[in-house]
Design a protein around this motif. Sequence first.
Motif, PDB file in Angstrom:
ATOM      1  N   SER A   1       0.840  -1.195   0.000  1.00  0.00           N
ATOM      2  CA  SER A   1       0.000   0.000   0.000  1.00  0.00           C
ATOM      3  C   SER A   1       0.876   1.247   0.000  1.00  0.00           C
ATOM      4  CB  SER A   1      -0.904   0.017   1.236  1.00  0.00           C
ATOM      5  OG  SER A   1      -1.555   1.258   1.348  1.00  0.00           O
ATOM      6  N   CYS A   2       0.565   2.190  -0.895  1.00  0.00           N
ATOM      7  CA  CYS A   2       1.340   3.440  -0.890  1.00  0.00           C
ATOM      8  C   CYS A   2       0.924   4.326   0.271  1.00  0.00           C
ATOM      9  CB  CYS A   2       1.226   4.161  -2.231  1.00  0.00           C
ATOM     10  SG  CYS A   2      -0.388   4.796  -2.623  1.00  0.00           S
ATOM     11  N   PHE A   3      -0.158   3.984   0.978  1.00  0.00           N
ATOM     12  CA  PHE A   3      -0.558   4.714   2.189  1.00  0.00           C
ATOM     13  C   PHE A   3       0.234   4.241   3.404  1.00  0.00           C
ATOM     14  CE2 PHE A   3      -5.159   5.662   0.704  1.00  0.00           C
ATOM     15  CZ  PHE A   3      -4.723   6.789   0.042  1.00  0.00           C
ATOM     16  N   THR A   4       0.237   2.928   3.605  1.00  0.00           N
ATOM     17  CA  THR A   4       0.805   2.384   4.839  1.00  0.00           C
ATOM     18  C   THR A   4       2.159   1.706   4.652  1.00  0.00           C
ATOM     19  OG1 THR A   4      -0.287   0.249   4.539  1.00  0.00           O
ATOM     20  CG2 THR A   4      -1.525   1.951   5.728  1.00  0.00           C
ATOM     21  N   GLY A   5       2.458   1.281   3.435  1.00  0.00           N
ATOM     22  CA  GLY A   5       3.689   0.535   3.196  1.00  0.00           C
ATOM     23  C   GLY A   5       3.562  -0.935   3.536  1.00  0.00           C
ATOM     24  N   HIS A   6       2.400  -1.357   4.034  1.00  0.00           N
ATOM     25  CA  HIS A   6       2.177  -2.755   4.383  1.00  0.00           C
ATOM     26  C   HIS A   6       1.604  -3.523   3.202  1.00  0.00           C
ATOM     27  CE1 HIS A   6       2.036  -0.838   8.447  1.00  0.00           C
ATOM     28  NE2 HIS A   6       2.843  -1.862   8.690  1.00  0.00           N
TER      29      HIS A   6
ATOM     30  N   ILE B   1      -3.248   0.725  -3.667  1.00  0.00           N
ATOM     31  CA  ILE B   1      -3.871   0.833  -2.355  1.00  0.00           C
ATOM     32  C   ILE B   1      -4.964  -0.221  -2.304  1.00  0.00           C
ATOM     33  CG2 ILE B   1      -3.339   3.253  -1.914  1.00  0.00           C
ATOM     34  CD1 ILE B   1      -6.065   4.050  -2.889  1.00  0.00           C
ATOM     35  N   SER B   2      -5.398  -0.568  -1.125  1.00  0.00           N
ATOM     36  CA  SER B   2      -6.464  -1.553  -1.024  1.00  0.00           C
ATOM     37  C   SER B   2      -7.746  -0.958  -1.600  1.00  0.00           C
ATOM     38  CB  SER B   2      -6.676  -1.992   0.425  1.00  0.00           C
ATOM     39  OG  SER B   2      -7.278  -0.951   1.162  1.00  0.00           O
ATOM     40  N   LEU B   3      -8.614  -1.813  -2.102  1.00  0.00           N
ATOM     41  CA  LEU B   3      -9.870  -1.341  -2.671  1.00  0.00           C
ATOM     42  C   LEU B   3     -10.686  -0.608  -1.616  1.00  0.00           C
ATOM     43  CD1 LEU B   3     -11.779  -1.137  -5.032  1.00  0.00           C
ATOM     44  CD2 LEU B   3     -12.689  -3.383  -4.424  1.00  0.00           C
ATOM     45  N   ASN B   4     -10.668  -1.095  -0.384  1.00  0.00           N
ATOM     46  CA  ASN B   4     -11.392  -0.430   0.693  1.00  0.00           C
ATOM     47  C   ASN B   4     -10.847   0.984   0.920  1.00  0.00           C
ATOM     48  OD1 ASN B   4     -13.373  -0.367   2.684  1.00  0.00           O
ATOM     49  ND2 ASN B   4     -11.902  -0.911   4.267  1.00  0.00           N
ATOM     50  N   ASP B   5      -9.514   1.144   0.939  1.00  0.00           N
ATOM     51  CA  ASP B   5      -8.912   2.468   1.090  1.00  0.00           C
ATOM     52  C   ASP B   5      -9.277   3.370  -0.090  1.00  0.00           C
ATOM     53  OD1 ASP B   5      -7.748   1.866   3.506  1.00  0.00           O
ATOM     54  OD2 ASP B   5      -5.762   1.455   2.676  1.00  0.00           O
TER      55      ASP B   5
ATOM     56  N   SER C   1      -6.588  11.549  -7.302  1.00  0.00           N
ATOM     57  CA  SER C   1      -5.622  10.512  -6.955  1.00  0.00           C
ATOM     58  C   SER C   1      -4.764  10.918  -5.762  1.00  0.00           C
ATOM     59  CB  SER C   1      -4.723  10.241  -8.161  1.00  0.00           C
ATOM     60  OG  SER C   1      -3.648   9.410  -7.787  1.00  0.00           O
ATOM     61  N   PRO C   2      -4.446   9.965  -4.892  1.00  0.00           N
ATOM     62  CA  PRO C   2      -3.559  10.276  -3.768  1.00  0.00           C
ATOM     63  C   PRO C   2      -2.116  10.518  -4.208  1.00  0.00           C
ATOM     64  CG  PRO C   2      -4.260   7.977  -3.692  1.00  0.00           C
ATOM     65  CD  PRO C   2      -5.019   8.621  -4.791  1.00  0.00           C
ATOM     66  N   LEU C   3      -1.800  10.258  -5.483  1.00  0.00           N
ATOM     67  CA  LEU C   3      -0.446  10.513  -5.969  1.00  0.00           C
ATOM     68  C   LEU C   3      -0.202  11.991  -6.260  1.00  0.00           C
ATOM     69  CD1 LEU C   3       0.113   7.498  -8.386  1.00  0.00           C
ATOM     70  CD2 LEU C   3       0.883   7.764  -6.029  1.00  0.00           C
ATOM     71  N   GLY C   4      -1.263  12.796  -6.232  1.00  0.00           N
ATOM     72  CA  GLY C   4      -1.115  14.228  -6.453  1.00  0.00           C
ATOM     73  C   GLY C   4      -0.954  14.618  -7.916  1.00  0.00           C
ATOM     74  N   THR C   5      -1.376  13.761  -8.832  1.00  0.00           N
ATOM     75  CA  THR C   5      -1.240  14.058 -10.257  1.00  0.00           C
ATOM     76  C   THR C   5      -2.393  14.897 -10.784  1.00  0.00           C
ATOM     77  OG1 THR C   5      -2.384  12.011 -10.832  1.00  0.00           O
ATOM     78  CG2 THR C   5       0.026  11.917 -10.687  1.00  0.00           C
ATOM     79  N   GLY C   6      -3.455  15.035 -10.011  1.00  0.00           N
ATOM     80  CA  GLY C   6      -4.618  15.795 -10.458  1.00  0.00           C
ATOM     81  C   GLY C   6      -5.629  14.965 -11.223  1.00  0.00           C
ATOM     82  N   LEU C   7      -5.325  13.693 -11.460  1.00  0.00           N
ATOM     83  CA  LEU C   7      -6.274  12.813 -12.136  1.00  0.00           C
ATOM     84  C   LEU C   7      -7.296  12.293 -11.144  1.00  0.00           C
ATOM     85  CD1 LEU C   7      -3.821  10.757 -14.366  1.00  0.00           C
ATOM     86  CD2 LEU C   7      -5.301  12.648 -15.054  1.00  0.00           C
ATOM     87  N   ARG C   8      -8.496  12.040 -11.645  1.00  0.00           N
ATOM     88  CA  ARG C   8      -9.567  11.497 -10.795  1.00  0.00           C
ATOM     89  C   ARG C   8      -9.438   9.975 -10.716  1.00  0.00           C
ATOM     90  NH1 ARG C   8     -14.240  14.038  -9.624  1.00  0.00           N
ATOM     91  NH2 ARG C   8     -14.340  16.234 -10.088  1.00  0.00           N
TER      92      ARG C   8
ATOM     93  N   LEU D   1      -5.118  -0.381  -8.372  1.00  0.00           N
ATOM     94  CA  LEU D   1      -3.889   0.187  -8.915  1.00  0.00           C
ATOM     95  C   LEU D   1      -4.127   1.637  -9.297  1.00  0.00           C
ATOM     96  CD1 LEU D   1      -2.606  -2.735 -11.137  1.00  0.00           C
ATOM     97  CD2 LEU D   1      -1.635  -1.935  -9.000  1.00  0.00           C
ATOM     98  N   LEU D   2      -3.171   2.483  -8.968  1.00  0.00           N
ATOM     99  CA  LEU D   2      -3.264   3.899  -9.297  1.00  0.00           C
ATOM    100  C   LEU D   2      -2.727   4.151 -10.706  1.00  0.00           C
ATOM    101  CD1 LEU D   2      -2.225   5.242  -5.811  1.00  0.00           C
ATOM    102  CD2 LEU D   2      -4.517   5.151  -6.794  1.00  0.00           C
ATOM    103  N   GLU D   3      -2.828   5.391 -11.167  1.00  0.00           N
ATOM    104  CA  GLU D   3      -2.601   5.691 -12.578  1.00  0.00           C
ATOM    105  C   GLU D   3      -1.179   5.448 -13.068  1.00  0.00           C
ATOM    106  OE1 GLU D   3      -2.127   9.482 -10.250  1.00  0.00           O
ATOM    107  OE2 GLU D   3      -3.607   7.912 -10.325  1.00  0.00           O
ATOM    108  N   ASP D   4      -0.193   5.378 -12.181  1.00  0.00           N
ATOM    109  CA  ASP D   4       1.166   5.134 -12.649  1.00  0.00           C
ATOM    110  C   ASP D   4       1.414   3.651 -12.937  1.00  0.00           C
ATOM    111  OD1 ASP D   4       1.321   4.077 -10.090  1.00  0.00           O
ATOM    112  OD2 ASP D   4       3.066   5.261  -9.490  1.00  0.00           O
ATOM    113  N   GLY D   5       0.443   2.795 -12.575  1.00  0.00           N
ATOM    114  CA  GLY D   5       0.568   1.360 -12.852  1.00  0.00           C
ATOM    115  C   GLY D   5       1.431   0.611 -11.862  1.00  0.00           C
ATOM    116  N   LYS D   6       2.119   1.316 -10.969  1.00  0.00           N
ATOM    117  CA  LYS D   6       2.981   0.671  -9.976  1.00  0.00           C
ATOM    118  C   LYS D   6       2.438   0.827  -8.565  1.00  0.00           C
ATOM    119  CE  LYS D   6       6.349   3.121 -11.551  1.00  0.00           C
ATOM    120  NZ  LYS D   6       7.613   3.815 -11.689  1.00  0.00           N
TER     121      LYS D   6
END
Length: 91
Positions: A44-49, A65-69, A80-87, A57-62
């Motif tokens: 998870s890019c949120f928790t690292g676990h 995050i969990s579906l629940n998150d 997006s939580p990656l800060g790219t401005g994409l929905r 999967l987020l827009e960068d393909g790598k």
Amino acid sequence: SPSECQREEFICVQRRIPPTDSVLCGADYVTGSNLPSHSDVQLSCFTGHRIQGPVFLLEDGKSAISLNDALMWAKANPFSPLGTGLRINPF
């Protein structure tokens, strides 16, 4: 239990509130969120676990995050939580 005066006041307040989209009301439950993941391990890019269960999967393909998150994030912030401005749309 509420008094008659409280009930009347509550009904008055309810009339003043515009109707809301019923999809956004109530509890959210994600089926299979406690199931083991596939053989490919996603962190998870949120928790690292390690993510167990469905992965979003987020827009960068790598990044993942969990579906629940993803569902909880999208209810509060559609971007997006990656800060790219994409929905994101995990629904």
